[in-house]
Design a protein around this motif. Structure first.
Motif, short mmCIF file in Angstrom:
data_model
loop_
_atom_site.label_atom_id
_atom_site.label_comp_id
_atom_site.label_asym_id
_atom_site.label_seq_id
_atom_site.Cartn_x
_atom_site.Cartn_y
_atom_site.Cartn_z
N ILE A 38 1.46 12.72 69.30
CA ILE A 38 2.88 12.92 69.52
C ILE A 38 3.60 11.59 69.30
CG2 ILE A 38 4.68 13.57 71.17
CD1 ILE A 38 2.74 15.51 72.43
N THR A 39 3.16 10.54 70.00
CA THR A 39 3.67 9.19 69.71
C THR A 39 3.01 8.67 68.44
OG1 THR A 39 2.01 8.33 71.24
CG2 THR A 39 4.25 8.62 72.08
N PHE A 40 3.73 7.86 67.68
CA PHE A 40 3.26 7.54 66.34
C PHE A 40 3.53 6.10 65.91
CE2 PHE A 40 7.56 9.19 66.15
CZ PHE A 40 8.21 8.26 65.36
N THR A 41 4.10 5.26 66.76
CA THR A 41 4.38 3.88 66.38
C THR A 41 3.10 3.18 65.92
OG1 THR A 41 6.14 3.81 68.03
CG2 THR A 41 5.34 1.68 67.21
N ARG A 42 3.21 2.33 64.91
CA ARG A 42 2.02 1.67 64.37
C ARG A 42 1.28 0.94 65.49
NH1 ARG A 42 2.23 -3.89 63.33
NH2 ARG A 42 4.28 -4.88 63.41
N ALA A 56 11.18 12.90 72.03
CA ALA A 56 11.01 11.75 72.90
C ALA A 56 10.20 10.65 72.22
CB ALA A 56 10.34 12.17 74.21
N ALA A 57 9.24 11.06 71.39
CA ALA A 57 8.44 10.07 70.66
C ALA A 57 9.28 9.28 69.66
CB ALA A 57 7.27 10.76 69.95
N LEU A 58 10.26 9.93 69.06
CA LEU A 58 11.19 9.21 68.17
C LEU A 58 11.92 8.12 68.94
CD1 LEU A 58 12.77 12.22 66.22
CD2 LEU A 58 11.30 10.44 65.24
N ILE A 104 -3.62 -0.18 74.68
CA ILE A 104 -2.82 0.72 73.86
C ILE A 104 -2.65 2.02 74.62
CG2 ILE A 104 -4.83 1.71 72.66
CD1 ILE A 104 -3.00 1.67 70.10
N GLU A 105 -1.58 2.73 74.34
CA GLU A 105 -1.38 4.05 74.93
C GLU A 105 -0.62 4.92 73.96
OE1 GLU A 105 0.19 6.02 79.11
OE2 GLU A 105 1.00 4.08 78.48
N ASN A 106 -1.11 6.15 73.83
CA ASN A 106 -0.45 7.16 73.02
C ASN A 106 -0.46 8.48 73.77
OD1 ASN A 106 0.44 6.12 70.35
ND2 ASN A 106 -1.70 5.51 70.16
N GLY A 163 14.30 16.52 79.65
CA GLY A 163 13.38 16.95 80.69
C GLY A 163 11.93 16.61 80.45
N TYR A 164 11.57 16.17 79.24
CA TYR A 164 10.17 15.94 78.90
C TYR A 164 9.90 14.47 78.57
CZ TYR A 164 9.19 20.86 79.11
OH TYR A 164 9.01 22.14 79.58
N LEU A 165 8.68 14.06 78.85
CA LEU A 165 8.28 12.66 78.75
C LEU A 165 7.18 12.46 77.72
CD1 LEU A 165 7.77 12.14 82.60
CD2 LEU A 165 9.89 11.86 81.33
N VAL A 166 7.16 11.28 77.14
CA VAL A 166 5.98 10.76 76.45
C VAL A 166 5.77 9.34 76.93
CG1 VAL A 166 6.24 12.21 74.39
CG2 VAL A 166 7.26 9.91 74.43
N ASP A 167 4.53 8.89 76.86
CA ASP A 167 4.17 7.57 77.36
C ASP A 167 3.49 6.81 76.23
OD1 ASP A 167 4.04 5.65 79.29
OD2 ASP A 167 2.73 6.74 80.64
N GLN A 168 3.92 5.58 76.00
CA GLN A 168 3.37 4.78 74.91
C GLN A 168 3.33 3.31 75.31
OE1 GLN A 168 4.40 5.24 70.50
NE2 GLN A 168 5.54 3.39 70.99
N THR A 169 2.27 2.61 74.93
CA THR A 169 2.16 1.17 75.14
C THR A 169 1.85 0.49 73.81
OG1 THR A 169 1.32 1.45 77.39
CG2 THR A 169 0.92 -0.68 76.34
#
Length: 397
Positions: free
Chosen positions: A386-390, A149-151, A372-374, A254-260
């Motif tokens: 898990i999330t990795f965007t710059r 999901a992070a991808l 920001i959110e990771n 079925g699974y989530l990640v949250d990123q801002t």
């Protein structure tokens, strides 16, 4: 289609059964869709009966064949209504439980009343905490899905950097990014457990709209396209030197990640850039202190106090009068799982393999919001991304 391994389901049920025995429950009855998926691997309408020992029984009202195909549970039966419960249990050599747990945080009163007629003199307790406790600690299998999901959410951000332009509306940007995610396999539904809480793909808005509070329990809300929605992107046009917030929930298998992440056409105003840098510093502080055994509430207090020291007390985690009392929330099958990095949770502590999103944000009335959110998972030596965007602000030329 990814099918949850039977061994994974067995481990989840077994962990719940241990907690049930400690709580004095003979059985748990589940009806909530997210819990059914988590404990059965399927989401066909029905009821899951989990005894304190032995195999659970998945009672399916509609698509029995599909449930058999999707679920790794051993005992799956068709039934028509809760009235069939005693007979089905008898067929499996089981009597009605003396003490049963229900998901009282989400169970509608009308359905509770129907179940009560079937249960009769059975003592009813709340199994919510037990279920959420099991779900809070993720397996390697679950974390790998969240990495997928992070991808997806990283690809959404890269797409945002390609298409943002002056004059496009927040709604147009949201639609383009939702389209990108959908093509990558976004399931289209982002589950939230809280009452009157609902979310689509996330929140995408710019400028003063990003500082507008909404009805849901979130630091930012947005105007939305009409009062019946009241959150998210509107028809506002994107302008230079205004923060553009892409707060996106990727939902995959079925699974989530949250990123801002924050985008801007040209440079952010100096005060907003400083605010953003401060929020990144608060995230860094969290990563320095978060370890297994540290209380959720203790993490909140430490990060909140740092925000106050930085001068953000009046507008941290929401506009004045609309601030929320959390900075982070568990994430997995639903957005609002355990743990809560929030005020008052001093007795609850982080455990290895818990996953949560941390989202320090600050609002500048009339100008916008930044933050920001990771999403992280907890290991013995600290937090892992898990999330990795710059994390730098995306400057659009």
């Amino acid at each position: 289609m990814r099918i949850t391994p039977a061994s994974e389901l067995h481990n989840r049920v077994q962990t719940l059964q241990i907690l049930m025995q400690e709580a004095g429950l003979d059985a748990v009855l589940m009806l909530q869709s997210a819990d059914l998926f988590y404990f059965t691997g399927s989401i066909q309408q029905g009821l899951l009966f989990v005894p304190d020992t032995g195999d659970p029984i998945y009672m399916v009202r509609k698509d029995y064949t599909r449930a058999r195909m999707e679920s790794g549970l051993k005992e799956i039966v068709a039934f028509r209504s809760p009235k069939d419960l005693p007979g089905i249990l008898a067929d499996f050599g089981r009597s009605m439980p003396k003490a049963v747990g229900l998901e009282l945080d989400v169970l509608p009163v009308s359905l509770y009343q129907r179940l009560s007629k079937v249960l009769g003199d059975v003592q009813v307790g709340d199994a919510t905490h037990l279920i959420r406790t099991v779900r809070a600690v993720k397996s390697e299998y679950e974390i790998e899905i969240m990495k997928d999901a992070a991808l997806m959410v990283d690809q959404v951000c890269q797409r945002a950097a390609e298409i943002i332009r002056p004059g496009m509306t927040d709604l147009e940007l949201a639609a383009e990014l939702e389209f990108t995610a959908r093509k990558k396999g976004h399931q289209g539904i982002t589950r939230m457990r809280g009452f009157n809480s609902e979310l689509f793909y996330g929140h995408i808005f710019s400028g003063a709209d990003s500082a507008a509070p909404a009805y849901l329990d979130a630091p930012l809300g947005g105007i939305g396209v009409n009062p019946s929605i009241g959150q998210g992107a509107s028809y506002k046009r994107i302008e230079a030197h205004q923060p553009i917030i892409v707060d996106f929930a990727a939902a995959f298998d079925g699974y989530l990640v949250d990123q801002t992440r924050i985008f801007c056409i040209g440079e952010l105003p100096a005060d907003l850039q400083k605010g953003y840098d401060d929020m990144v510093a608060i995230e860094k502080h969290l990563k320095e202190i978060a370890r297994p055994g540290v209380s959720w509430g203790g993490l909140y207090e430490s990060c909140y106090n740092l925000a106050c020291e930085m001068g953000h007390k009046e507008h941290f985690m929401g506009s004045a009068g609309a601030q929320v009392s959390f900075i982070g929330h568990g994430v997995g099958v639903e957005v609002d799982e355990y743990p809560f990095i929030a005020r008052g949770f001093k007795e609850q502590v982080l455990k290895e393999k818990m996953t949560f999103a941390f989202e320090p944000k600050v609002v500048y009335p009339g100008k916008g919001a930044v933050g920001i959110e990771n999403t992280f998972w907890v290991e013995d030596d600290g937090l892992k991304h898990i999330t990795f965007t710059r994390e730098e602000v995306f400057i659009i030329d």
